[in-house]
Enzyme design. Structure first.
Site, PDB file in Angstrom:
ATOM      1  N   GLN A 185      -1.398  -3.773   4.701  1.00 56.51           N
ATOM      2  CA  GLN A 185      -1.978  -4.951   4.041  1.00 56.51           C
ATOM      3  C   GLN A 185      -1.007  -5.902   3.683  1.00 56.51           C
ATOM      4  O   GLN A 185       0.290  -5.496   3.318  1.00 56.51           O
ATOM      5  CB  GLN A 185      -3.000  -4.509   2.869  1.00 56.51           C
ATOM      6  CG  GLN A 185      -2.213  -3.846   1.608  1.00 56.51           C
ATOM      7  CD  GLN A 185      -3.535  -3.303   0.573  1.00 56.51           C
ATOM      8  OE1 GLN A 185      -4.364  -2.762   0.955  1.00 56.51           O
ATOM      9  NE2 GLN A 185      -3.173  -3.702  -0.379  1.00 56.51           N
ATOM     10  N   HIS A 221       2.683   8.407  -7.689  1.00 56.56           N
ATOM     11  CA  HIS A 221       4.055   7.988  -7.819  1.00 56.56           C
ATOM     12  C   HIS A 221       5.131   9.109  -7.885  1.00 56.56           C
ATOM     13  O   HIS A 221       5.994   9.406  -7.402  1.00 56.56           O
ATOM     14  CB  HIS A 221       4.394   7.081  -8.586  1.00 56.56           C
ATOM     15  CG  HIS A 221       3.867   5.537  -8.180  1.00 56.56           C
ATOM     16  ND1 HIS A 221       3.983   5.040  -6.852  1.00 56.56           N
ATOM     17  CD2 HIS A 221       3.568   4.471  -8.956  1.00 56.56           C
ATOM     18  CE1 HIS A 221       3.553   3.846  -6.961  1.00 56.56           C
ATOM     19  NE2 HIS A 221       3.501   3.330  -8.233  1.00 56.56           N
ATOM     20  N   VAL A 259       2.680   6.225   5.113  1.00 56.65           N
ATOM     21  CA  VAL A 259       1.340   7.081   5.425  1.00 56.65           C
ATOM     22  C   VAL A 259       0.477   6.539   6.504  1.00 56.65           C
ATOM     23  O   VAL A 259       0.069   5.506   6.450  1.00 56.65           O
ATOM     24  CB  VAL A 259       0.450   6.790   3.914  1.00 56.65           C
ATOM     25  CG1 VAL A 259      -0.783   7.752   4.190  1.00 56.65           C
ATOM     26  CG2 VAL A 259       1.307   7.748   2.750  1.00 56.65           C
ATOM     27  N   HIS A 312      -2.911   6.967 -10.460  1.00 53.48           N
ATOM     28  CA  HIS A 312      -1.978   6.070  -9.714  1.00 53.48           C
ATOM     29  C   HIS A 312      -0.494   6.565  -9.949  1.00 53.48           C
ATOM     30  O   HIS A 312       0.326   6.621  -9.080  1.00 53.48           O
ATOM     31  CB  HIS A 312      -2.245   4.778 -10.279  1.00 53.48           C
ATOM     32  CG  HIS A 312      -1.260   3.673  -9.512  1.00 53.48           C
ATOM     33  ND1 HIS A 312      -1.597   2.680  -8.668  1.00 53.48           N
ATOM     34  CD2 HIS A 312       0.053   3.557  -9.802  1.00 53.48           C
ATOM     35  CE1 HIS A 312      -0.538   2.012  -8.256  1.00 53.48           C
ATOM     36  NE2 HIS A 312       0.641   2.185  -8.959  1.00 53.48           N
ATOM     37  N   GLU A 313      -0.143   6.734 -11.509  1.00 59.04           N
ATOM     38  CA  GLU A 313       1.260   7.144 -11.718  1.00 59.04           C
ATOM     39  C   GLU A 313       1.642   8.419 -11.119  1.00 59.04           C
ATOM     40  O   GLU A 313       2.751   8.751 -10.751  1.00 59.04           O
ATOM     41  CB  GLU A 313       1.332   6.941 -13.038  1.00 59.04           C
ATOM     42  CG  GLU A 313       1.338   5.396 -13.601  1.00 59.04           C
ATOM     43  CD  GLU A 313       2.622   4.305 -12.882  1.00 59.04           C
ATOM     44  OE1 GLU A 313       3.283   4.885 -12.314  1.00 59.04           O
ATOM     45  OE2 GLU A 313       1.674   3.248 -12.780  1.00 59.04           O
ATOM     46  N   ASP A 337      -9.698  -0.158 -12.591  1.00 62.31           N
ATOM     47  CA  ASP A 337      -9.857   1.321 -12.714  1.00 62.31           C
ATOM     48  C   ASP A 337     -11.042   1.540 -11.880  1.00 62.31           C
ATOM     49  O   ASP A 337     -11.522   2.420 -11.151  1.00 62.31           O
ATOM     50  CB  ASP A 337     -10.049   1.923 -14.070  1.00 62.31           C
ATOM     51  CG  ASP A 337      -8.768   2.354 -14.723  1.00 62.31           C
ATOM     52  OD1 ASP A 337      -7.638   1.892 -13.896  1.00 62.31           O
ATOM     53  OD2 ASP A 337      -8.603   3.245 -15.535  1.00 62.31           O
TER      54      ASP A 337
HETATM   55 ZN   LIG Z   1       2.414   1.681  -9.069  1.00 57.25          ZN
END
Ligand SMILES: [Zn+2]
Length: 412
Positions: A257, A233, A251, A229-230, A292
Site C-alpha cells: 500500500q 512490533h 510479509v 499493534h505494539e 481501534d
Molecule cells: Zn506502529
C-alpha cells in the site's frame, strides 16, 4: 487586498492548520522513530535486525513445533496524577483484548472483507499477567510507581525504565513482556522496542488513555488495539505500509500500500501507485494506523513472522518462570457482534459446533431474549429494537458447555 482574497487567505490558513492538526493527532505509533534512535545508538542493533529478517525469509524456524504460546506480562503503572493510576480491572481488560485479537476471537473478524477472510490468523499466542516476580515470589504482575517527573515516558528517553530516576526497572525481558503505562507526549498512543533492542528498555510503552477498554481508555484508542499493534512490533512485525512509498512489510500475504491509513476508510481503498486493485489496502490490519474500531485482523503471514520471533529472538519466553498455572483461553467456535450493538446482534457459528440455545439476560438477571428451539445452522440474528440501552450477558449453550459474553446495547 479585496474581500475575496482575504477569504482565500483565511481558508488557506484554516486548511493548513487543520491538516497538520489532523496529521499529528493520528500519527500515534512511535516505534519507527524509536527504531531509528536505537540504530543510531548501537551499530550491532541493525546487524542483528537484518540477520533476523534474513532468518525469517529463509524459513529457518520450524513453526510446526510451536503450538500455543503463553506470554507472562508485567504492567508497570507510572503515574503523576491519581487518574493515571489505572485500575486492576482496566489492566485485565487489556489482557482480555489482546487474547481475543491474538486468537482471532474478536467479534469484528466478521467485518473482514470476504476476499481476505481466508487470511485471518489465529496467532496461537496468549497473554497472562505474571503471578511470579523475578525472584520467584507470588506477585500480581502489576507494579505501581508514583512519580513527580513530567514527560517521564519520552520517546527515546531513559527515565521510565529506571527506578533511580523515578521510573520502574524492567523485569527480565527473557521471561516477561514488560508494559509501562504512563503519560505520553503529544499525539503518541504508544511505542515498542523491536527484537534486538537494549535489554534495559526492551518492552512497550502505552499512554494511560490508550490502555485497556474501560476506565481511562479514550476514543478512538479505546478497544485495546494500541497494545495489539505494539505487541505486533515487539514480535517483529513492521507496519503494513513499510517505511517508504509502496514499502514492503516483508510479509507475503499483505498487499503493498502506498502509505498509512488513518481514521476508518471504506473498502476497497485502492493505492493505484502500487497497483493493488481491485481489493486495495488491507487497512483493517492491526499494523496500519486506523482507529481501534476499524482494525481487526492479522494475516497468516504476519503470524509466521511473529512465531518465528518466539522461536528465535524471544524463544526464552517459552520457559519463563513468570507464570505458574494453566489459563488457556477457550476458543469458542462462533463470533458475536457488533458490540456495542444497536439494532441486532449476530451470532455466527462454526459448522462444527452445534448451538442449543442463545439467551440474553439483563445485568439484574432478567431474560430479555431466548432462541430455544429455532437455531439456524450457521448464523443467528437477535432483534434488539425493543431492548433497552444497557449492559447484558449473552449466554450460548452448546453440547460442550456454556459460553457467556458481556454485550452492550446502545441505540443511536
Ligand atoms: Zn506502529
Amino acid at each position: 487586498m479585496n474581500l475575496k482574497r482575504v477569504l482565500v487567505v483565511i481558508i488557506g490558513i484554516i486548511c493548513h492548520f487543520g491538516t497538520s492538526a489532523q496529521k499529528s493527532q493520528d500519527a500515534w505509533c512511535g516505534t519507527t522513530e524509536l527504531d531509528k534512535i536505537n540504530k543510531s545508538r548501537d551499530p550491532n542493533y541493525e546487524i542483528f535486525r537484518n540477520a533476523q529478517d534474513r532468518a525469517v525469509l529463509n524459513g529457518s524456524y520450524d513453526l510446526k513445533t510451536g503450538g500455543l504460546i503463553q506470554i507472562p506480562v508485567v504492567v508497570h503503572v507510572i503515574y503523576r496524577l491519581d487518574a493515571q493510576n489505572i485500575s486492576d480491572e482496566q489492566i485485565q481488560s487489556q489482557i482480555d483484548a489482546l487474547n481475543k485479537d491474538y486468537r482471532a476471537n474478536n467479534w469484528d473478524t466478521m467485518l473482514v472483507p470476504s476476499v481476505w477472510k481466508h487470511l485471518i490468523a489465529d496467532c496461537e499466542i496468549e497473554f497472562v499477567l505474571a503471578n511470579r516476580d523475578v525472584n520467584g515470589k507470588i506477585h500480581s504482575g502489576i507494579t505501581r510507581t508514583q512519580t513527580s517527573v513530567v514527560d517521564i515516558c519520552k520517546l527515546g528517553g531513559d527515565v521510565y525504565y529506571n527506578s533511580i530516576k523515578g521510573g520502574h526497572d524492567i523485569w527480565d525481558r527473557n521471561s516477561y513482556l514488560n508494559f509501562w503505562v504512563c503519560e505520553l507526549e503529544g499525539s503518541l498512543y504508544g511505542f515498542s522496542t523491536l527484537p534486538g533492542a537494549a535489554k534495559e528498555s526492551d518492552g512497550i510503552v502505552i499512554d494511560w488513555e490508550s490502555f485497556g477498554t474501560i476506565g481511562t481508555a479514550k476514543y478512538p484508542s479505546d478497544k485495546g488495539r494500541t497494545c495489539t499493534h505494539e505487541v505486533g512490533h515487539w514480535l517483529n512485525l513492521k507496519h503494513i505500509f513499510g517505511t517508504s512509498v509502496c514499502g514492503d512489510d516483508m510479509v507475503p500475504d499483505t498487499p503493498l500500500q502506498e502509505k498509512e491509513n488513518y481514521g476508518c476508510p471504506s473498502f476497497p481503498k485502492i493505492s493505484s501507485m502500487c497497483g493493488n486493485g481491485p481489493d486495495g489496502d488491507m487497512f483493517m490490519n492491526y499494523m496500519d494506523y486506523t482507529q481501534d474500531k476499524c482494525m481487526y485482523m492479522f494475516t497468516k503471514g504476519q503470524k509466521t513472522r511473529m512465531l518465528s520471533t518466539l522461536l528465535g529472538a524471544r524463544a526464552s519466553l517459552a520457559s519463563s518462570k513468570g507464570y505458574n498455572g494453566v489459563n488457556s483461553v477457550v476458543r469458542p467456535s462462533f463470533s458475536i457482534g457488533p458490540n456495542p450493538a444497536n439494532l441486532a446482534l449476530i451470532v455466527n457459528s462454526d459448522q462444527a459446533e452445534e448451538i442449543n440455545t442463545i439467551r440474553l439476560f439483563s445485568i439484574s438477571g432478567q431474560e430479555v431474549y431466548s432462541s430455544a428451539g429455532r437455531i439456524p445452522k450457521d448464523s443467528h440474528s437477535i432483534d434488539l429494537r425493543d431492548v433497552d440501552n444497557g449492559i447484558y450477558i449473552l449466554g450460548i449453550s452448546t453440547p460442550s458447555g456454556t459460553y457467556s459474553e458481556k454485550i452492550i446495547v446502545q441505540h443511536d
